[in-house]
Design a protein around this motif. Structure first.
Motif, PDB file in Angstrom:
ATOM      1  N   SER A 100       7.462  -3.115  -2.815  1.00 31.93           N
ATOM      2  CA  SER A 100       6.183  -2.391  -2.719  1.00 31.93           C
ATOM      3  C   SER A 100       6.393  -0.901  -2.906  1.00 31.93           C
ATOM      4  CB  SER A 100       5.522  -2.665  -1.366  1.00 31.93           C
ATOM      5  OG  SER A 100       5.244  -4.039  -1.205  1.00 31.93           O
ATOM      6  N   PHE A 101       7.486  -0.376  -2.358  1.00 37.56           N
ATOM      7  CA  PHE A 101       7.813   1.039  -2.517  1.00 37.56           C
ATOM      8  C   PHE A 101       8.059   1.371  -3.984  1.00 37.56           C
ATOM      9  CE2 PHE A 101      11.341   4.219  -2.660  1.00 37.56           C
ATOM     10  CZ  PHE A 101      10.598   5.314  -2.270  1.00 37.56           C
ATOM     11  N   LEU A 102       8.781   0.502  -4.690  1.00 36.47           N
ATOM     12  CA  LEU A 102       9.061   0.734  -6.105  1.00 36.47           C
ATOM     13  C   LEU A 102       7.782   0.697  -6.935  1.00 36.47           C
ATOM     14  CD1 LEU A 102      12.288  -1.421  -6.536  1.00 36.47           C
ATOM     15  CD2 LEU A 102      12.133   1.067  -6.344  1.00 36.47           C
ATOM     16  N   GLU A 103       6.840  -0.150  -6.562  1.00 34.96           N
ATOM     17  CA  GLU A 103       5.559  -0.216  -7.271  1.00 34.96           C
ATOM     18  C   GLU A 103       4.798   1.100  -7.151  1.00 34.96           C
ATOM     19  OE1 GLU A 103       3.499  -3.553  -5.711  1.00 34.96           O
ATOM     20  OE2 GLU A 103       4.707  -5.034  -6.787  1.00 34.96           O
ATOM     21  N   ILE A 104       4.867   1.716  -5.975  1.00 40.32           N
ATOM     22  CA  ILE A 104       4.202   3.014  -5.778  1.00 40.32           C
ATOM     23  C   ILE A 104       4.791   4.055  -6.723  1.00 40.32           C
ATOM     24  CG2 ILE A 104       3.884   4.930  -4.148  1.00 40.32           C
ATOM     25  CD1 ILE A 104       3.729   2.815  -1.922  1.00 40.32           C
ATOM     26  N   LEU A 105       6.107   4.111  -6.793  1.00 37.50           N
ATOM     27  CA  LEU A 105       6.758   5.088  -7.667  1.00 37.50           C
ATOM     28  C   LEU A 105       6.439   4.805  -9.137  1.00 37.50           C
ATOM     29  CD1 LEU A 105      10.301   5.627  -6.081  1.00 37.50           C
ATOM     30  CD2 LEU A 105       8.100   6.632  -5.459  1.00 37.50           C
ATOM     31  N   ASN A 106       6.428   3.542  -9.502  1.00 43.57           N
ATOM     32  CA  ASN A 106       6.163   3.169 -10.897  1.00 43.57           C
ATOM     33  C   ASN A 106       4.753   3.538 -11.342  1.00 43.57           C
ATOM     34  OD1 ASN A 106       8.685   2.086 -11.545  1.00 43.57           O
ATOM     35  ND2 ASN A 106       8.160   0.078 -10.726  1.00 43.57           N
ATOM     36  N   ASN A 107       3.821   3.578 -10.404  1.00 41.95           N
ATOM     37  CA  ASN A 107       2.422   3.837 -10.746  1.00 41.95           C
ATOM     38  C   ASN A 107       2.029   5.309 -10.624  1.00 41.95           C
ATOM     39  OD1 ASN A 107       1.778   1.120 -11.336  1.00 41.95           O
ATOM     40  ND2 ASN A 107       1.515   0.663  -9.154  1.00 41.95           N
ATOM     41  N   VAL A 108       2.981   6.167 -10.322  1.00 46.27           N
ATOM     42  CA  VAL A 108       2.688   7.599 -10.202  1.00 46.27           C
ATOM     43  C   VAL A 108       2.407   8.204 -11.572  1.00 46.27           C
ATOM     44  CG1 VAL A 108       3.776   9.836  -9.725  1.00 46.27           C
ATOM     45  CG2 VAL A 108       3.906   7.994  -8.042  1.00 46.27           C
TER      46      VAL A 108
END
Length: 257
Positions: free
Chosen positions: A152-160
């Protein structure tokens, strides 16, 4: 006078001034007018490169001056600090930072956010005298954060988006339920500085985070100085937007693995 000699002279004057605040003519007001408001003394990189000097300097300052010094050291205004940590108004931050006392009505969340921003224990923003040199992470629990899984943390970074600039904090779930990773993440136009506030002891979780970030970004591994000489925060610079350079903190130290 060479640039290095000038820097050393500024540093010595900073340390001497900090040591004498509150003594004789070196009142808080005099220090503010003649040292704190002079950019070279606040931004002197040599101070931030010496953990022991930086610790001693901050510990000698009064609570009010320490707060102001830490904020000025970011190079940001009250408004900029408020915006980057997610506040619509800078008023609560300005009231707290400009005060020489600790008001129990001040939000624990705000104190935690500022302590993480400045890389100091929260007590250093609340107490006049520094008596405890222990690194802590308990204030992450004052942020009201939901623990996130790594994916979930990686998804946040990917969507920045490349236009985003912020500093946010995260608590990641560990493989072991008793372990968590406490993160300070600085986003600059799609690039990140991911900083681990934990002390040693969660090597497995750190290695998993490092491997996951390295699989998605061009990463530089290192650590960052804090106000506690025994604590350097493991840090990972993650580059996704190659069109914009990430402004690496002066106290970031690259490490080879």
């Amino acid at each position: 006078m060479s640039s290095l000699t000038e820097e050393s002279s500024y540093l010595n004057r900073m340390l001497e001034a900090g040591k004498n605040v509150g003594r004789g003519k070196m009142t808080d007001k005099y220090y503010q007018e003649n040292f704190l408001n002079k950019g070279q003394f606040v931004c002197n990189p040599l101070l931030r490169l010496s953990a022991d000097d930086y610790h001693r300097f901050l510990a000698r300052l009064s609570l009010k001056i320490r707060r102001e010094f830490l904020l000025k050291s970011t190079g940001m205004t009250y408004r900029e600090v408020a915006k980057i940590i997610g506040y619509a108004s800078h008023t609560p931050i300005q009231k707290f930072m400009g005060s020489g006392s600790f008001n129990t009505k001040i939000s624990q969340k705000l104190i935690a956010q500022l302590a993480i921003l400045f890389r100091v224990p929260p007590e250093w923003l609340m107490e006049e005298r520094i008596t405890d040199n222990e690194w802590v992470t308990y204030h992450f629990h004052h942020l009201g954060l939901e623990k996130k899984k790594l994916i979930s943390f990686l998804e946040i970074l990917n969507n920045v988006k490349d236009t985003e600039v912020w500093i946010r904090n995260f608590i990641l779930k560990g493989v072991n339920p008793d372990n968590s990773l406490f993160l300070r993440v600085e986003c600059r136009n799609g690039n990140f500085l991911v900083e681990i506030f934990n002390q040693l002891g969660v090597i497995r979780e750190y290695n998993e985070l490092l491997a996951a970030l390295n699989s998605k970004f061009d990463c530089v591994f290192g650590d960052v100085l804090t106000a506690i000489p025994s604590q350097r925060n493991a840090a990972i610079i993650c580059i996704a937007n190659h069109q914009i350079d990430f402004n690496t903190p002066i106290d970031f130290r690259k490490l080879d693995f």
